[in-house]
Write an enzyme that holds these catalytic residues in place. Structure first.
Site, PDB file in Angstrom:
ATOM      1  N   HIS A   5       0.867  -1.174   0.000  1.00 34.86           N
ATOM      2  CA  HIS A   5       0.000   0.000   0.000  1.00 34.86           C
ATOM      3  C   HIS A   5       0.908   1.231   0.000  1.00 34.86           C
ATOM      4  CE1 HIS A   5      -2.813   2.989   1.679  1.00 34.86           C
ATOM      5  NE2 HIS A   5      -3.802   2.155   1.411  1.00 34.86           N
ATOM      6  N   GLN A  45      -4.683  -5.309   6.758  1.00 33.86           N
ATOM      7  CA  GLN A  45      -5.654  -6.228   6.163  1.00 33.86           C
ATOM      8  C   GLN A  45      -5.709  -7.568   6.888  1.00 33.86           C
ATOM      9  OE1 GLN A  45      -7.780  -5.431   3.708  1.00 33.86           O
ATOM     10  NE2 GLN A  45      -6.918  -3.376   3.607  1.00 33.86           N
ATOM     11  N   ASP A  57       3.013  -4.478   8.011  1.00 34.67           N
ATOM     12  CA  ASP A  57       1.734  -3.784   7.886  1.00 34.67           C
ATOM     13  C   ASP A  57       0.626  -4.829   7.967  1.00 34.67           C
ATOM     14  OD1 ASP A  57      -0.563  -2.480   7.133  1.00 34.67           O
ATOM     15  OD2 ASP A  57       0.183  -1.768   5.209  1.00 34.67           O
ATOM     16  N   CYS A  61      -4.761   2.176  -3.878  1.00 32.97           N
ATOM     17  CA  CYS A  61      -3.557   2.753  -3.236  1.00 32.97           C
ATOM     18  C   CYS A  61      -2.335   1.855  -3.419  1.00 32.97           C
ATOM     19  CB  CYS A  61      -3.797   3.015  -1.755  1.00 32.97           C
ATOM     20  SG  CYS A  61      -5.070   4.240  -1.438  1.00 32.97           S
ATOM     21  N   LYS A  79     -10.581  -1.439  10.295  1.00 28.94           N
ATOM     22  CA  LYS A  79     -10.622  -2.628   9.438  1.00 28.94           C
ATOM     23  C   LYS A  79     -10.867  -3.902  10.254  1.00 28.94           C
ATOM     24  CE  LYS A  79      -7.504  -0.570   6.003  1.00 28.94           C
ATOM     25  NZ  LYS A  79      -8.422  -0.363   4.877  1.00 28.94           N
TER      26      LYS A  79
END
Length: 404
Positions: free
Chosen positions: A119, A200, A197, A361, A223
């Site tokens: 991202h 998700q 990261d 993104c 999220k």
């Protein structure tokens, strides 16, 4: 807790009696919120509203207790220590805090590695850091189908001996579950700091960070059933405490004079000013909700739903699916022939289908794939087969309209 298939009833936006159909297949952008999260935020402002860490009165004490209890909950959820948890404004904010904080530890010529699947939030902060310090950004390569080339990536890490390796646990654009365990292991062999990261992956995979052994892990509450404007930054304590703070002001200080200021240790030194108290309390309720679900049941249900979606899509001639469909959090990114993704998304919206269209993104990733964007369907456990059937029906009719 009730069966996975019944959890949908806990989400007001999915069960409201609207005349117009509404099928939500965009959880990769933000998850929907269960009733208890909404009620927890409402209850805080109605019954408990006060600032934290700053008052001796009862309301402040209650708010502070709830605020710090949430920190304990997320620490337990991730199998780490509460002092290793920093509240931030989101995953993007968390990465920026790390990039800024580690700046003093880098020198000109140092290498920072990111994957081609990242991202923008896990690319741009590192680019800016490279500009400021004269560091070099190297990209872990992917295959033609959009999967991390693990062999070439490992070779690159051993060859370049980076100071930092930043990689997503799961791709937001394609849903690929990345081989982060191997990347972390190899990165540590060359003494690189690892940043994962997890925006998700967090809700779907429930990572055990002690087992994962990454140095830093970030994600956003919104999220994972929580409110917007809140994130978590985890760091191994010595590494976390060694970062320089990004923001300065109240709460994060130890002592202030006009001659000199000293700062508290982590996590306080990264939490300047009044925090997002209601968001933290709302996310605490989201964690309670997630803890009430058997994680194995959640994974099994989402995997079954995902493969049903794949089967239905593969039955439509002209559909091109990108990414790793074997190791996936439940996201399908696809195109139909050479039709523009925006046109298809616009038609689907007319059927009440909420999906994502565009580059998600991840412009460098799309460039690597030779496309300008995709249609993205991102599932969560509150979806069901009826949602997918409605989507497939609308997709087929939309395709027919495009080909008239």
């Amino acid at each position: 807790m009730c069966l996975i298939s019944e959890l949908r009833q806990q989400f007001p936006i999915l069960t409201s009696k609207n005349e117009d159909p509404f099928i939500y297949l965009d959880s990769g952008a933000t998850s929907q919120k269960p009733r208890q999260v909404i009620e927890a935020i409402d209850s805080f402002y109605r019954e408990q509203n006060a600032n934290v860490h700053r008052g001796l009165h009862t309301l402040s004490a209650e708010a502070t207790s709830a605020f710090e209890l949430a920190r304990e909950k997320i620490a337990n959820f991730l199998n780490v220590q509460s002092k290793e948890i920093v509240w931030t404004a989101g995953a993007t904010d968390s990465i920026n805090i790390i990039a800024n904080g580690i700046k003093a530890q880098l020198k000109q010529g140092d290498v920072i590695c990111v994957s081609a699947l990242e991202h923008h939030a896990n690319i741009v902060p590192w680019q800016e850091l490279c500009k400021q310090k004269g560091c070099i950004l190297k990209v872990l390569p992917i295959t033609k189908s959009g999967i991390l080339d693990i062999k070439s990536s490992v070779e690159l890490i051993f060859e370049q001996k980076p100071k930092i390796v930043a990689i997503s646990h799961a791709s937001n654009a394609l849903g690929n579950i990345q081989p982060v365990e191997k990347i972390i292991e190899v990165a540590h062999e060359v003494e690189a700091t690892t940043v994962v990261d997890g925006a998700q992956a967090f809700m779907h995979l429930r990572p055990d960070l002690r087992k994962l052994n990454c140095d830093f892990y970030v994600f956003s509450a919104h999220k994972a059933l929580g409110p917007t404007g809140l994130g978590v930054l985890y760091g191994k304590y010595d590494l976390l405490n060694a970062l320089n703070p990004l923001r300065f002001g109240g709460e994060m200080i130890k002592e202030v004079s006009f001659e000199q200021t000293s700062f508290q240790d982590a996590p306080s030194k990264f939490e300047a000013g009044t925090p997002n108290i209601s968001g933290v309390i709302g996310f605490s309720a989201a964690l309670d909700f997630l803890n009430s679900i058997n994680h194995n049941d959640l994974l099994k249900y989402e995997k079954t739903l995902y493969h049903y979606l794949l089967t239905q899509l593969n039955g439509i001639n002209g559909i091109i699916i990108y990414g790793d469909t074997e190791n996936n959090i439940g996201t399908v990114s696809f195109r139909y022939k050479n039709e523009h993704h925006f046109d298809l998304a616009t038609l689907l919206n007319g059927y009440g289908i909420a999906i994502r269209s565009g580059h998600h993104c991840t412009q460098p990733l799309m460039k690597s794939l030779g496309i300008d964007g995709t249609i993205r369907v991102s599932l969560a456990f509150y979806n069901n087969r009826d949602d997918i059937d409605a989507f497939i029906h609308a997709l087929k009719e939309s395709i027919d309209l495009l080909e008239i």
